[in-house]
Each structure stands twice: as structure tokens, then as C-alpha cells.
Enzyme design. Structure first.
Site, PDB file in Angstrom:
ATOM      1  N   ARG A   1     -12.623 -19.103   4.716  1.00 37.37           N
ATOM      2  CA  ARG A   1     -11.725 -19.350   5.855  1.00 37.37           C
ATOM      3  C   ARG A   1     -12.437 -19.449   7.190  1.00 37.37           C
ATOM      4  O   ARG A   1     -12.082 -20.273   8.029  1.00 37.37           O
ATOM      5  CB  ARG A   1     -10.711 -18.203   5.950  1.00 37.37           C
ATOM      6  CG  ARG A   1      -9.622 -18.376   4.954  1.00 37.37           C
ATOM      7  CD  ARG A   1      -8.607 -17.284   5.046  1.00 37.37           C
ATOM      8  NE  ARG A   1      -7.712 -17.465   3.908  1.00 37.37           N
ATOM      9  CZ  ARG A   1      -6.806 -16.598   3.517  1.00 37.37           C
ATOM     10  NH1 ARG A   1      -6.650 -15.470   4.178  1.00 37.37           N
ATOM     11  NH2 ARG A   1      -6.042 -16.846   2.489  1.00 37.37           N
TER      12      ARG A   1
ATOM     13  N   ALA B   1       3.671 -12.562   1.911  1.00 40.81           N
ATOM     14  CA  ALA B   1       2.466 -13.107   1.255  1.00 40.81           C
ATOM     15  C   ALA B   1       2.883 -14.240   0.331  1.00 40.81           C
ATOM     16  O   ALA B   1       3.863 -14.133  -0.401  1.00 40.81           O
ATOM     17  CB  ALA B   1       1.743 -12.007   0.491  1.00 40.81           C
TER      18      ALA B   1
ATOM     19  N   ALA C   1       0.834  -1.207   0.000  1.00 43.19           N
ATOM     20  CA  ALA C   1       0.000   0.000   0.000  1.00 43.19           C
ATOM     21  C   ALA C   1       0.866   1.255   0.000  1.00 43.19           C
ATOM     22  O   ALA C   1       0.634   2.185  -0.793  1.00 43.19           O
ATOM     23  CB  ALA C   1      -0.932  -0.014   1.209  1.00 43.19           C
TER      24      ALA C   1
ATOM     25  N   ASP D   1       0.299  -0.117  14.942  1.00 41.07           N
ATOM     26  CA  ASP D   1       0.658   1.281  15.248  1.00 41.07           C
ATOM     27  C   ASP D   1      -0.262   2.282  14.546  1.00 41.07           C
ATOM     28  O   ASP D   1      -0.656   3.291  15.127  1.00 41.07           O
ATOM     29  CB  ASP D   1       2.100   1.594  14.803  1.00 41.07           C
ATOM     30  CG  ASP D   1       3.129   0.671  15.439  1.00 41.07           C
ATOM     31  OD1 ASP D   1       2.824   0.065  16.483  1.00 41.07           O
ATOM     32  OD2 ASP D   1       4.235   0.558  14.877  1.00 41.07           O
TER      33      ASP D   1
ATOM     34  N   HIS E   1      -4.340 -13.616  11.383  1.00 46.41           N
ATOM     35  CA  HIS E   1      -3.733 -13.437  10.062  1.00 46.41           C
ATOM     36  C   HIS E   1      -3.986 -12.058   9.463  1.00 46.41           C
ATOM     37  O   HIS E   1      -3.089 -11.461   8.891  1.00 46.41           O
ATOM     38  CB  HIS E   1      -4.310 -14.517   9.144  1.00 46.41           C
ATOM     39  CG  HIS E   1      -3.714 -14.561   7.782  1.00 46.41           C
ATOM     40  ND1 HIS E   1      -2.377 -14.806   7.575  1.00 46.41           N
ATOM     41  CD2 HIS E   1      -4.271 -14.405   6.554  1.00 46.41           C
ATOM     42  CE1 HIS E   1      -2.132 -14.809   6.261  1.00 46.41           C
ATOM     43  NE2 HIS E   1      -3.253 -14.549   5.632  1.00 46.41           N
TER      44      HIS E   1
ATOM     45  N   THR F   1       3.572  -7.685   3.413  1.00 44.95           N
ATOM     46  CA  THR F   1       3.548  -7.928   1.968  1.00 44.95           C
ATOM     47  C   THR F   1       4.641  -8.919   1.559  1.00 44.95           C
ATOM     48  O   THR F   1       4.397  -9.838   0.776  1.00 44.95           O
ATOM     49  CB  THR F   1       3.739  -6.585   1.218  1.00 44.95           C
ATOM     50  OG1 THR F   1       2.708  -5.694   1.624  1.00 44.95           O
ATOM     51  CG2 THR F   1       3.712  -6.780  -0.284  1.00 44.95           C
TER      52      THR F   1
ATOM     53  N   ARG G   1     -12.723 -11.485   4.978  1.00 46.70           N
ATOM     54  CA  ARG G   1     -11.990 -11.190   3.735  1.00 46.70           C
ATOM     55  C   ARG G   1     -11.903 -12.421   2.840  1.00 46.70           C
ATOM     56  O   ARG G   1     -11.550 -13.511   3.293  1.00 46.70           O
ATOM     57  CB  ARG G   1     -10.579 -10.730   4.087  1.00 46.70           C
ATOM     58  CG  ARG G   1      -9.682 -10.554   2.878  1.00 46.70           C
ATOM     59  CD  ARG G   1      -8.275 -10.196   3.296  1.00 46.70           C
ATOM     60  NE  ARG G   1      -7.582 -11.306   3.890  1.00 46.70           N
ATOM     61  CZ  ARG G   1      -6.487 -11.882   3.373  1.00 46.70           C
ATOM     62  NH1 ARG G   1      -5.984 -11.453   2.241  1.00 46.70           N
ATOM     63  NH2 ARG G   1      -5.899 -12.881   3.991  1.00 46.70           N
TER      64      ARG G   1
ATOM     65  N   HIS H   1      -6.180 -17.529   9.895  1.00 48.83           N
ATOM     66  CA  HIS H   1      -5.884 -18.407   8.765  1.00 48.83           C
ATOM     67  C   HIS H   1      -5.896 -19.843   9.286  1.00 48.83           C
ATOM     68  O   HIS H   1      -5.318 -20.126  10.338  1.00 48.83           O
ATOM     69  CB  HIS H   1      -4.519 -18.064   8.165  1.00 48.83           C
ATOM     70  CG  HIS H   1      -4.308 -18.656   6.801  1.00 48.83           C
ATOM     71  ND1 HIS H   1      -4.148 -20.010   6.609  1.00 48.83           N
ATOM     72  CD2 HIS H   1      -4.259 -18.086   5.576  1.00 48.83           C
ATOM     73  CE1 HIS H   1      -4.006 -20.237   5.300  1.00 48.83           C
ATOM     74  NE2 HIS H   1      -4.066 -19.093   4.663  1.00 48.83           N
TER      75      HIS H   1
ATOM     76  N   GLU I   1      -8.399 -20.486  -4.428  1.00 51.03           N
ATOM     77  CA  GLU I   1      -8.315 -20.472  -2.965  1.00 51.03           C
ATOM     78  C   GLU I   1      -9.728 -20.443  -2.393  1.00 51.03           C
ATOM     79  O   GLU I   1     -10.698 -20.278  -3.149  1.00 51.03           O
ATOM     80  CB  GLU I   1      -7.507 -19.254  -2.486  1.00 51.03           C
ATOM     81  CG  GLU I   1      -6.017 -19.369  -2.809  1.00 51.03           C
ATOM     82  CD  GLU I   1      -5.166 -18.265  -2.217  1.00 51.03           C
ATOM     83  OE1 GLU I   1      -5.724 -17.312  -1.635  1.00 51.03           O
ATOM     84  OE2 GLU I   1      -3.940 -18.353  -2.339  1.00 51.03           O
TER      85      GLU I   1
HETATM   86  C1  LIG Z   1       2.190 -14.982   5.874  1.00 53.26           C
HETATM   87  C2  LIG Z   1       1.184 -14.153   5.140  1.00 53.26           C
HETATM   88  C3  LIG Z   1       0.739 -14.530   3.884  1.00 53.26           C
HETATM   89  C4  LIG Z   1      -0.170 -13.750   3.193  1.00 53.26           C
HETATM   90  N1  LIG Z   1      -0.556 -14.117   1.941  1.00 53.26           N
HETATM   91  C5  LIG Z   1      -1.361 -13.309   1.223  1.00 53.26           C
HETATM   92  C6  LIG Z   1      -1.685 -13.607  -0.120  1.00 53.26           C
HETATM   93  O1  LIG Z   1      -1.237 -14.597  -0.678  1.00 53.26           O
HETATM   94  N2  LIG Z   1      -2.493 -12.742  -0.788  1.00 53.26           N
HETATM   95  C7  LIG Z   1      -3.011 -11.619  -0.232  1.00 53.26           C
HETATM   96  O2  LIG Z   1      -3.741 -10.870  -0.893  1.00 53.26           O
HETATM   97  N3  LIG Z   1      -2.711 -11.316   1.057  1.00 53.26           N
HETATM   98  C8  LIG Z   1      -1.900 -12.117   1.777  1.00 53.26           C
HETATM   99  N4  LIG Z   1      -1.593 -11.787   3.073  1.00 53.26           N
HETATM  100  C9  LIG Z   1      -2.067 -10.503   3.597  1.00 53.26           C
HETATM  101  C10 LIG Z   1      -1.254  -9.374   2.952  1.00 53.26           C
HETATM  102  O3  LIG Z   1       0.085  -9.775   2.872  1.00 53.26           O
HETATM  103  C11 LIG Z   1      -1.336  -8.080   3.734  1.00 53.26           C
HETATM  104  O4  LIG Z   1      -2.643  -7.778   4.065  1.00 53.26           O
HETATM  105  C12 LIG Z   1      -0.782  -6.930   2.900  1.00 53.26           C
HETATM  106  O5  LIG Z   1       0.508  -7.244   2.437  1.00 53.26           O
HETATM  107  C13 LIG Z   1      -0.721  -5.660   3.734  1.00 53.26           C
HETATM  108  O6  LIG Z   1      -0.028  -4.687   3.012  1.00 53.26           O
HETATM  109  P1  LIG Z   1       0.161  -3.250   3.653  1.00 53.26           P
HETATM  110  O7  LIG Z   1       0.975  -2.465   2.690  1.00 53.26           O
HETATM  111  O8  LIG Z   1      -1.138  -2.722   4.077  1.00 53.26           O
HETATM  112  O9  LIG Z   1       0.982  -3.527   5.008  1.00 53.26           O
HETATM  113  P2  LIG Z   1       2.409  -4.191   5.226  1.00 53.26           P
HETATM  114  O10 LIG Z   1       2.861  -4.912   4.027  1.00 53.26           O
HETATM  115  O11 LIG Z   1       2.356  -4.944   6.493  1.00 53.26           O
HETATM  116  O12 LIG Z   1       3.346  -2.925   5.424  1.00 53.26           O
HETATM  117  C14 LIG Z   1       3.246  -2.128   6.584  1.00 53.26           C
HETATM  118  C15 LIG Z   1       4.445  -1.211   6.627  1.00 53.26           C
HETATM  119  O13 LIG Z   1       4.272  -0.216   7.637  1.00 53.26           O
HETATM  120  C16 LIG Z   1       5.468  -0.099   8.398  1.00 53.26           C
HETATM  121  N5  LIG Z   1       5.098   0.426   9.721  1.00 53.26           N
HETATM  122  C17 LIG Z   1       4.204  -0.084  10.601  1.00 53.26           C
HETATM  123  N6  LIG Z   1       4.145   0.692  11.701  1.00 53.26           N
HETATM  124  C18 LIG Z   1       5.004   1.720  11.504  1.00 53.26           C
HETATM  125  C19 LIG Z   1       5.405   2.828  12.292  1.00 53.26           C
HETATM  126  N7  LIG Z   1       4.916   3.070  13.527  1.00 53.26           N
HETATM  127  N8  LIG Z   1       6.343   3.680  11.791  1.00 53.26           N
HETATM  128  C20 LIG Z   1       6.888   3.466  10.570  1.00 53.26           C
HETATM  129  N9  LIG Z   1       6.552   2.415   9.790  1.00 53.26           N
HETATM  130  C21 LIG Z   1       5.614   1.557  10.252  1.00 53.26           C
HETATM  131  C22 LIG Z   1       6.019  -1.508   8.407  1.00 53.26           C
HETATM  132  O14 LIG Z   1       7.377  -1.526   8.768  1.00 53.26           O
HETATM  133  C23 LIG Z   1       5.751  -1.924   6.962  1.00 53.26           C
HETATM  134  O15 LIG Z   1       6.743  -1.410   6.110  1.00 53.26           O
HETATM  135  C24 LIG Z   1      -0.692 -12.563   3.790  1.00 53.26           C
HETATM  136  C25 LIG Z   1      -0.273 -12.202   5.057  1.00 53.26           C
HETATM  137  C26 LIG Z   1       0.654 -12.974   5.736  1.00 53.26           C
HETATM  138  C27 LIG Z   1       1.086 -12.564   7.108  1.00 53.26           C
END
Ligand SMILES: Cc1cc2nc3c(=O)[nH]c(=O)nc-3n(C[C@H](O)[C@H](O)[C@H](O)COP(=O)(O)OP(=O)(O)OC[C@H]3O[C@@H](n4cnc5c(N)ncnc54)[C@H](O)[C@@H]3O)c2cc1C
Length: 535
Positions: free
Chosen positions: A288, A59, A29, A221, A349, A56, A384, A242, A126
């Protein structure tokens, strides 16, 4: 009373930096938003660990997108709405499924590679999807996407990425978010970052549970800081578990992607019986929440805390080629995927609730946007659909950019620099064992606010969070301290919402209210600091 900020400050005494756009978080994101801003805004992206460290990155399964020959956005829409159990926002879902294919094309143009069969995308299935729809890069789709985004982001000249910077709190002035207070642990220093607009992309909060697939950065956070800043939170009670995390005593748990069941793996109980076929027409590929709930029943009947994933009938070559990461990880734990039953159990999850946004990522606080797992824009409803979350980050981060210009022009850099803010709150010196408190939150949430909840368990959990509330008044200059404070707040929000929702819907299962109650509860729960109401 909860202090508005976690630290006392006088903006005149802190170093200040200024940018047009502040992006917090470097997962799909945050990076998508930053790349969309490239060339248009002077952007600062802050992230609390290394840039790639995000949910991310981990995933596995893939990204759901209606690109298959027999698929359509309408079918993807219908599956998403069905999984969401009555609470999806149809407009947001329509946007997700219709704009999704375009965002995937953008990603491919940036260099992301998905598995193909000749010219065609290779798709898998899935849980909850009516046909194969998941694009993937082996079983490590997240790292393939993240590394592409990071590589391209580093080429953008107007974008500065700062790693190992912890965002402590959002600054708000005159009803508008104007930046953030940040802490750099390597320097032991607080400073202020002013911005015309702020995008929150901090991901989820799985770490508030003792059994989770989420990496250590997922401490909620973003939700906690937006809540303190007065933004509205939506549907915090919906936490997705999950079904198939490798059952080993470690945090985080290693996930075994649903795509393995998509390729034919079975779930078996302690006696070796398949149990999902009797419960749902899609058997192991039921949504799920259905699978998890049945697993809990089966584990209870068997008096064990695990069931087994059986992939032994899938050809060896296919297992090795399609799931290399899982193959290797299982071997490291002493399991051979082609001959052994793999012990699995449910793990926290995905945070379905979060900072409430509209379909352009706008939160209720002017100047603050949210995208990805931290946001609640209505696409997931009460449950979801698998692999919709990577897609959500891509689609909604782009949409923020579509409307940002107007907001960014409302305030000048001179205006921002002229604002003076101070905050003083009577703080206690830090006097707490952080690790012990963190463990207590995780254990309590797992036992009392996990897959099944009741009035008794939720009140017990709230009592524990209440006993930890003093910690919110303590003075930290330590990332782990701020994370603990955020975890207490997020855990409390989940418990309060879960207690309020007196029904079972989607991923929220109340033992004392086991039925869905559309007449009373087909609505969202909105929490705002000092304020809570269904809507
Ligand atoms: C093991 C696993 C497998 C998954 N598989 C899938 C899949 O196959 N397909 C799918 O669609 N989804 C999957 N998901 C879910 C998906 O990965 C996440 O929902 C998605 O990647 C979230 O993206 P994001 O950018 O919102 O957050 P994230 O990718 O978690 O990024 C958050 C960022 O914010 C930063 N951050 C947080 N707090 C602070 C702070 N206080 N100050 C500064 N930086 C901060 C972190 O360091 C990180 O860089 C999976 C999740 C997991 C755990």
C-alpha cells in the site's frame, strides 16, 4: 502540563461497580477477548456506541490466513516481514501467522461463514501478498465476523455488555491499572468501574484526519487514555493510508477494497494511463505505501486530487456477485463499476503505532492489556500487510487470556473496593467550538502529517496542536468534548514521533529525508508522558 485525568473526581462520591475483567471496545479485539473470558471471569464490556459499531463492522476485503493449498505460515511470515520494512518483531509475526489458522477455525465454529468454492475456502489476493490468501465473506467480511461475535457474546452468562458508555480515563493506583472512569451521556453521570484487569480494545484514530475510511468512533481514545495513565506508546508516526477510497467529499470516505485490484482492477491516471506497472513488479498489487506514494506523484503531475480505478474489463456478473456492497454504493454515487472509471484517492486508514505491548498483550502498565488496532505489538512494523489486522485482533486477544489468571489473582475485590482516589486540577469552564477545533485538527493532520511530511510541515502541525492545548484543561461532561481532548493528544503524539524519525520507511515518508536509514533508524520510537526516546 497535561492533566493526568480529563475529569476531577473523588472515588468515594462516585457510584462504583466491580468486575474481574473490564474490556473496553466491542470490535473484533474486544469481543474476542470477552468471549475467551466467558465462563472464567465476571466480565464487563463497555462500548461507546451500539455494540456492533466498530471499524471491524466496516472491514471489507477479508482476513489473511495461510490455509490455501500452496500457502504456508512461512510464506505469510515472509510477506508480512517484507511489507513491514525492517521494523516487524519476527517473534510477534511468527505467532500471528502460526496461530492465525487456529483462530479462524474457532471463528468458523462460532458460526462465521466465509465464501467457499465447494468444500474449499475461496481465497483472494491483496497488495503485498505473494499468493491468494484472503478469506472473505463477499465484500462485507467485517460485518459477517462482527455479527457472529456479537450474537455469541450475548449468549455468554458471565459477560455484561453495556452500550453507549464512554470510557474517559483509566484509573491507576500504586503502578497498577485498577479500572476506569466512565461517562454515561444519557444520564449525564460519571461513575467508576473497578477491575482486576483491563483490556483496551478501542481501535484506531483515523478521525484525526479529514480524509479517512474510519467511522466516527475512531478518535484514538484508547491511545490517549493509556498515555495519560503512563503507558508506553510505540511508533505513532506510522499511519497507513489506503490507496482507494471513493473520492467524494464526505467523512468517512467509502472504501473500495484492495480485493477489487486483487481480482484484476487497474489504476489509471488523469490521461487514462496505467501507472503502477512501471513502478513495481506487482503493479497495482504492490504494498500500500508504494501505491499511495506513486498516486500522490501522479496526482501532483496531473494537478488533480484523484486517480481512477478501472474494473471495466472484469466480467459484469463477477463484479456484481463478488462485490455487491461496492457495486451498490458506486451506483448510489452515479458510477457503473462495469463501464465507468471510479475516482479514488488515498485516505487515512490504519494506526500502526499505539500502546506498546508484548506478545501477550501486556502493556508497560501492570494490569493493563491492549489488543487490536490500539495496540502496537510489532506485527506490522512500518507498514501493515493488507488484511492482517482482523487476524491480529483474533490472535492476540486470545493470547491475553492465556496469561491473565496470574494477574487476576494478584488483587482481590475487597482490595479494589478499599482504594480511595481523588483528583483535583484547576479546570477552566468549557469555552470552545468543538466542531471547529475538530475540523482544524483534521485539516492540519491531512495537510501536514499525512502521506508526506517534512520538518516544516510537522512543526506547523505541532504549533496548531499547541494552540489547542488549553482545551485539555477544560471541564467537559460531553462525549464530543472528551473525544476532542483525545484527538489533540493523539495528533500531537503522531507529529512528535514523525518529526523525530528523520528517514523514510514504510508508510512514513519525509520529503526532507527521502531515504531509509537503517544505520540511524532501524528502531522504534517510544513515547511516554514527559519522556521520549528511540529504542
Ligand atoms: C473501511 C475499512 C475496511 C477495512 N478492511 C479490512 C480488511 O478487509 N481486513 C482487515 O484485516 N482489516 C481491515 N480494516 C482494518 C480493521 O477493520 C481494523 O483494524 C480492526 O477491525 C480493528 O479492530 P479493533 O477491535 O481493534 O477496533 P474496532 O473494531 O474499531 O473497535 C473499537 C471499539 O472500541 C470502542 N471504543 C472506542 N473508544 C471508546 C471509549 N472511549 N469508550 C468506550 N468504547 C470505546 C468503539 O466504539 C468500538 O466498539 C479495515 C478498516 C476500515 C476502516
Amino acid at each position: 502540563m497535561t492533566p493526568r485525568y480529563l475529569v476531577n473526581f473523588d472515588s468515594d462520591k462516585l457510584e462504583k461497580s466491580i468486575c474481574d475483567l473490564l474490556v473496553i471496545g466491542s470490535g473484533i479485539a474486544g469481543l474476542t477477548a470477552a468471549l475467551q473470558a466467558c465462563g472464567k471471569y465476571r466480565t464487563l464490556l463497555l462500548t461507546k456506541s451500539e455494540v456492533k459499531e466498530s471499524t471491524t463492522w466496516y472491514a471489507q476485503g477479508g482476513v489473511a490466513t495461510a490455509v490455501g493449498e500452496h500457502d504456508s505460515p512461512q510464506l505469510h511470515f515472509e510477506d508480512t516481514i517484507l511489507a513491514g520494512d525492517g521494523l516487524c518483531d519476527p517473534q510477534a509475526v511468527k505467532i500471528l501467522v502460526t496461530e492465525g489458522p487456529g483462530r479462524i477455525t474457532d471463528l468458523i465454529h462460532l458460526g462465521a461463514e466465509f465464501d467457499r468454492l465447494g468444500e474449499e475456502m475461496r481465497l483472494t489476493r491483496e497488495g503485498g501478498h505473494s499468493l491468494p490468501r484472503i478469506l472473505h465473506a463477499g465484500d462485507a467480511t467485517g460485518s459477517a465476523i462482527e455479527s457472529t461475535l456479537v450474537r455469541v457474546a450475548k449468549l455468554c452468562s458471565g459477560l455484561q455488555i453495556k452500550e453507549h458508555v464512554f470510557v474517559v480515563d483509566l484509573l491507576d493506583f500504586d503502578g497498577r491499572c485498577i479500572g476506569a472512569i466512565i461517562f454515561e451521556p444519557s444520564l449525564g453521570r460519571f461513575s467508576i468501574c473497578l477491575a482486576k484487569a483491563v483490556i483496551l480494545a478501542t481501535g484506531g484514530a483515523g478521525q484525526i484526519y479529514s480524509v479517512t475510511t474510519n467511522p466516527p468512533i475512531s478518535t484514538g481514545d484508547g491511545v490517549a487514555m493509556a498515555y495519560r495513565a503512563g503507558a508506553e506508546m510505540m511508533d505513532m508516526e506510522f499511519v497507513q493510508f489506503h490507496p482507494t477510497a471513493l473520492d467524494e467529499a464526505q467523512n468517512p470516505r467509502f472504501l473500495i477494497t484492495e480485493a477489487l485490484r486483487g481480482e484484476g482492477a487497474y489504476l489509471r491516471d488523469c490521461k487514462g494511463n496505467r501507472f503502477m506497472a512501471q513502478v513495481h513488479p506487482e503493479a497495482e498489487l504492490a504494498p500500500r505505501n508504494v501505491v499511495v506514494r506513486e498516486m500522490v506523484k501522479v496526482m501532483h503531475d496531473c494537478k488533480t486530487d484523484r486517480v481512477y480505478l478501472d474494473a471495466t474489463h472484469i466480467p459484469l456478473l463477477k463484479l456484481k456477485e463478488r462485490f455487491p456492497t461496492i457495486w451498490k454504493r458506486c451506483q448510489e454515487s452515479g458510477y457503473d463499476l462495469s463501464t465507468d472509471l471510479i475516482p479514488v484517492s488515498p485516505a487515512a486508514h490504519f494506526m500502526i503505532g499505539g500502546v506498546k505491548t508484548d506478545i501477550y498483550g501486556r502493556t508497560s502498565l501492570s494490569g493493563l492489556y491492549a489488543s487490536g488496532e490500539v495496540a502496537a505489538n510489532g506485527v506490522h512494523g512500518a507498514n501493515r500487510l493488507a488484511s492482517n489486522s482482523l487476524l491480529e485482533g483474533l490472535v492476540f486477544s486470545k493470547r491475553i487470556m492465556d496469561i491473565l489468571e496470574e494477574k487476576a489473582n494478584e488483587i482481590s475485590q475487597e482490595d479494589l473496593l478499599g482504594i480511595r482516589m481523588t483528583y483535583t486540577y484547576p479546570r477552566r469552564p468549557k469555552d470552545v467550538k468543538i466542531e471547529e477545533c475538530r475540523n482544524l485538527i483534521q485539516k492540519t493532520m491531512m495537510e501536514d502529517a499525512g502521506v508526506t511530511r517534512s520538518v516544516v510541515s510537522l512543526k506547523r502541525a505541532l504549533k496548531v496542536m499547541d494552540s489547542l492545548k488549553d482545551i485539555l484543561n477544560m471541564e467537559f461532561s460531553l462525549v464530543e468534548g472528551f473525544e476532542l481532548q483525545n484527538m489533540i493528544m493523539v495528533a500531537e503524539l503522531i507529529c512528535r514521533s514523525a518529526l523525530m524519525r528523520e528517514e523514510s520507511r514504510g508508510v512514513h515518508f519525509r520529503e526532507d529525508f527521502p531515504q531509509k536509514d537503517d544505520a540511524g533508524w532501524k528502531k522504534h520510537i517510544i513515547l511516554k508522558i514527559n519522556h521520549c526516546h528511540p529504542r
